[in-house]
Motif scaffolding. Structure first.
Motif, PDB file in Angstrom:
ATOM      1  N   UNK A 218      20.010  42.013  -7.229  1.00  0.00           N
ATOM      2  CA  UNK A 218      19.891  43.019  -8.285  1.00  0.00           C
ATOM      3  C   UNK A 218      18.451  43.053  -8.816  1.00  0.00           C
ATOM      4  N   UNK A 219      17.974  44.246  -9.157  1.00  0.00           N
ATOM      5  CA  UNK A 219      16.749  44.379  -9.939  1.00  0.00           C
ATOM      6  C   UNK A 219      15.454  44.534  -9.162  1.00  0.00           C
ATOM      7  N   UNK A 220      14.410  44.881  -9.916  1.00  0.00           N
ATOM      8  CA  UNK A 220      13.103  45.222  -9.343  1.00  0.00           C
ATOM      9  C   UNK A 220      12.432  44.076  -8.609  1.00  0.00           C
ATOM     10  N   UNK A 221      12.661  42.857  -9.081  1.00  0.00           N
ATOM     11  CA  UNK A 221      12.084  41.685  -8.410  1.00  0.00           C
ATOM     12  C   UNK A 221      12.450  41.684  -6.929  1.00  0.00           C
ATOM     13  N   UNK A 222      13.628  42.173  -6.639  1.00  0.00           N
ATOM     14  CA  UNK A 222      14.130  42.166  -5.269  1.00  0.00           C
ATOM     15  C   UNK A 222      13.833  43.462  -4.515  1.00  0.00           C
ATOM     16  N   UNK A 223      12.867  44.216  -5.035  1.00  0.00           N
ATOM     17  CA  UNK A 223      12.436  45.424  -4.328  1.00  0.00           C
ATOM     18  C   UNK A 223      10.985  45.281  -3.869  1.00  0.00           C
ATOM     19  N   UNK A 224      10.331  44.226  -4.342  1.00  0.00           N
ATOM     20  CA  UNK A 224       8.890  44.068  -4.098  1.00  0.00           C
ATOM     21  C   UNK A 224       8.533  44.072  -2.620  1.00  0.00           C
ATOM     22  N   UNK A 225       9.365  43.442  -1.811  1.00  0.00           N
ATOM     23  CA  UNK A 225       9.039  43.277  -0.396  1.00  0.00           C
ATOM     24  C   UNK A 225       9.539  44.441   0.457  1.00  0.00           C
ATOM     25  N   UNK A 226      10.180  45.422  -0.173  1.00  0.00           N
ATOM     26  CA  UNK A 226      10.699  46.561   0.600  1.00  0.00           C
ATOM     27  C   UNK A 226       9.610  47.622   0.805  1.00  0.00           C
ATOM     28  N   UNK A 227       9.838  48.497   1.774  1.00  0.00           N
ATOM     29  CA  UNK A 227       8.830  49.501   2.133  1.00  0.00           C
ATOM     30  C   UNK A 227       8.556  50.445   0.963  1.00  0.00           C
ATOM     31  N   UNK A 409       0.578  55.760   2.406  1.00  0.00           N
ATOM     32  CA  UNK A 409       1.475  54.823   3.116  1.00  0.00           C
ATOM     33  C   UNK A 409       1.478  55.012   4.626  1.00  0.00           C
ATOM     34  N   UNK A 410       1.651  53.890   5.299  1.00  0.00           N
ATOM     35  CA  UNK A 410       1.741  53.836   6.759  1.00  0.00           C
ATOM     36  C   UNK A 410       3.214  53.843   7.141  1.00  0.00           C
ATOM     37  N   UNK A 411       3.571  54.229   8.383  1.00  0.00           N
ATOM     38  CA  UNK A 411       4.947  53.979   8.822  1.00  0.00           C
ATOM     39  C   UNK A 411       5.249  52.479   8.690  1.00  0.00           C
ATOM     40  N   UNK A 412       6.460  52.154   8.282  1.00  0.00           N
ATOM     41  CA  UNK A 412       6.786  50.747   8.012  1.00  0.00           C
ATOM     42  C   UNK A 412       8.020  50.331   8.804  1.00  0.00           C
ATOM     43  N   UNK A 423      21.920  39.738   1.667  1.00  0.00           N
ATOM     44  CA  UNK A 423      21.376  40.492   0.530  1.00  0.00           C
ATOM     45  C   UNK A 423      20.050  41.178   0.871  1.00  0.00           C
ATOM     46  N   UNK A 424      19.608  41.028   2.105  1.00  0.00           N
ATOM     47  CA  UNK A 424      18.339  41.624   2.547  1.00  0.00           C
ATOM     48  C   UNK A 424      17.197  41.247   1.608  1.00  0.00           C
ATOM     49  N   UNK A 425      17.005  39.946   1.498  1.00  0.00           N
ATOM     50  CA  UNK A 425      15.982  39.415   0.602  1.00  0.00           C
ATOM     51  C   UNK A 425      14.654  39.167   1.322  1.00  0.00           C
ATOM     52  N   UNK A 426      14.674  39.203   2.677  1.00  0.00           N
ATOM     53  CA  UNK A 426      13.434  38.908   3.380  1.00  0.00           C
ATOM     54  C   UNK A 426      13.253  39.841   4.580  1.00  0.00           C
TER      55      UNK A 426
END
Ligand SMILES: [Ca+2]
Length: 495
Positions: A218-227, A409-412, A423-426
């Motif tokens: 949950x939350x923004x902390x867990x969005x940092x590593x997403x495209x 942004x580049x294709x990711x 949880x798709x954390x990494x």
């Protein structure tokens, strides 16, 4: 199989909730929700643990469900257009009716069927009501208030909320079906738990004073590593009630869960009716949803995205004729909304046509080891340019190709080891330790891409994805196919 039913075709019930993520269901591992009828159906039937909606948005998913084809073959979503009538002629409700089934539909139909240019699914003239023997459906999103839905308004006094009204409609439908002397195929598409979250007050007691724990992602902390692409649309930038405050989160998740509880209750009503009419031994029940829901995971709201919460839904198949020893199985292989129509065909004893992309679920359950490496394609071809992507998923891995590029942004590429990292954390796409998996998933992606470009419809502006989803295409090649970024589209309010 013994008795009189050995010679008869089974009845088939297809139940679809709207925006139910798999984890909002008790049997999928959530002990904070109350879904006894769904859990019992799974215990007595077969539960597909890794079920994906290959296109995680209402209209596209519903056209895929009825036709067994990927969206790039149906050509149907809110931004691209309606389903052509000749394709609807190949859908499970039409084919089953032609094969002698008594058919009925209730709830949100959700997509348009027409050759014409005026195709809003909110317009009843493009909804194929006449294709069914009994109609309890409606155009557009339909309404939670029973009285506001023309075809079921007569249930309003006893059942003011549409979810239970559909349970009552089912009872009347089964009665009609029995009079017809034919086997029946009944499809109900509940509005719940779609926005606006308006649960049935009848169930206020179920979650009274309940406080929900949030998921680890949950939350923004867990969005940092997403495209950056994944965070470019309304899923990240709107639906802020999931993150505005603890109170607003609790209020939203409670209403969402309560709406699902209503669907669970209606499922119970339907099973009770089957027993009363003496047809429970010969009626297949398939329960699923048209897409998942983010509920604040990685700070996303809504659906659309290829991540687990937004794309996965429960899928339970109950066949009362299965021996005790084959019940309660949990299937790990990936399945998709493309599999629903082939499954219904198989149960009805009709050959699954070659143009369908799915596999019948009975076969997957029976020979699960043959399907352990199955690959499913997930696409999003709706919304702002940045958010449109293609992904491939297996039981263990998910590879997402975020195609969009501009000066910011580049294709990711994203690669998740979903069997260990649910949880798709990494994102491990750039980890040297996962080079082999990346190579493998890229090659599966390219195979699926090649299948797509060979089979895609020439209607409704899908050909551009030959370029957009090509991993080797240049940014300059894509330019002519772009239709607007989130900022541009939000400004024009054409979402
Ligand atoms: Ca939906």
């Amino acid at each position: 199989m013994t008795g009189i039913y050995a010679q008869e075709k089974p009845n088939i019930i297809f139940l679809l909730s709207d925006d139910q993520t798999s984890i909002a269901t008790g049997c999928y591992g959530n002990n904070q929700v109350v879904t006894p009828n769904m859990d019992l159906l799974a215990q007595e039937g077969i539960m597909f643990k890794n079920h994906y909606n290959t296109t995680a948005i209402c209209m596209a998913s519903r056209a895929t469900i009825m036709t067994g084809m990927y969206e790039y073959k149906t050509g149907c979503n809110f931004m691209h257009g309606p389903l052509k009538p000749e394709k609807f002629q190949q859908s499970y409700p039409v084919i089953l009716r032609n094969a002698g089934y008594f058919t009925g539909f209730a709830g949100k139909f959700g997509f348009a069927v027409t050759e014409g240019q005026d195709w809003s699914e909110r317009n009843m003239s493009v909804i194929p009501k006449a294709a069914f023997d009994v109609w309890g459906g409606g155009p557009g999103q339909t309404q939670y208030e029973t009285a506001k839905n023309k075809s079921i308004a007569h249930y309003a006094e006893k059942y003011p909320h549409s979810t239970r009204a559909y349970g009552a409609w089912a009872n009347d439908f089964i009665k009609e079906a029995q009079k017809s002397g034919k086997p029946f195929c009944m499809s109900i598409s509940f509005k719940a738990p779609h926005l606006p979250f308006t649960p049935d007050k009848y169930f206020d007691y179920v979650y009274k004073n309940k406080t929900y724990k949030k998921r680890p992602n949950y939350g923004k902390e867990n969005a940092k590593y997403l495209s950056p692409q994944s965070k470019s649309g309304r899923q990240y930038n709107e639906y802020t009630f999931w993150r505005d405050s603890e109170e607003s989160y609790q209020d939203a998740i409670k209403k969402y869960n309560q709406l699902i509880h209503g669907v669970d209750y209606a499922l119970g009503m339907i099973r009770k009716s089957l027993k009363e009419f003496g047809v429970s031994d010969n009626t297949i029940i398939i329960f699923t949803s048209d897409n998942g829901y983010s509920c604040g995971a990685h700070s996303f709201g809504g659906k659309v995205l290829p991540y687990e919460e937004a794309s996965k839904s429960p899928l339970i198949v109950y066949d009362p004729r299965l021996p005790e020893t084959k019940r309660g199985k949990i299937i790990e292989s990936v399945t998709g909304n493309i599999d629903i129509a082939p499954t219904i065909f198989d149960y009805a004893g009709i050959k699954v046509p070659n143009h369908m992309d799915g596999v019948n679920l009975r076969q997957i359950a029976k020979r699960s080891s043959d399907y352990k490496n199955r690959v499913i394609t997930l696409t999003n071809m709706w919304g702002n340019d940045e958010i449109q992507e293609m992904a491939v998923v297996t039981k263990d891995w998910k590879y997402i190709y975020w195609q969009y590029a501009d000066k910011h942004m580049e294709p990711t590429e994203e690669l998740f080891n979903i069997s260990n990292d649910k949880y798709e954390m990494e994102n491990v796409a750039n980890k040297r330790t996962h080079e082999k998996a990346l190579k493998k998933m890229r090659s599966l992606y390219d195979q699926q891409y090649n299948y797509m470009i060979k089979n895609m419809t020439l209607d409704n502006d899908y050909e551009k994805y030959k370029v957009l989803f090509d991993r080797k295409a240049k940014v300059t090649d894509k330019k002519e196919f772009l239709t607007g970024t989130y900022k541009e589209k939000a400004k024009k309010k054409n979402f």
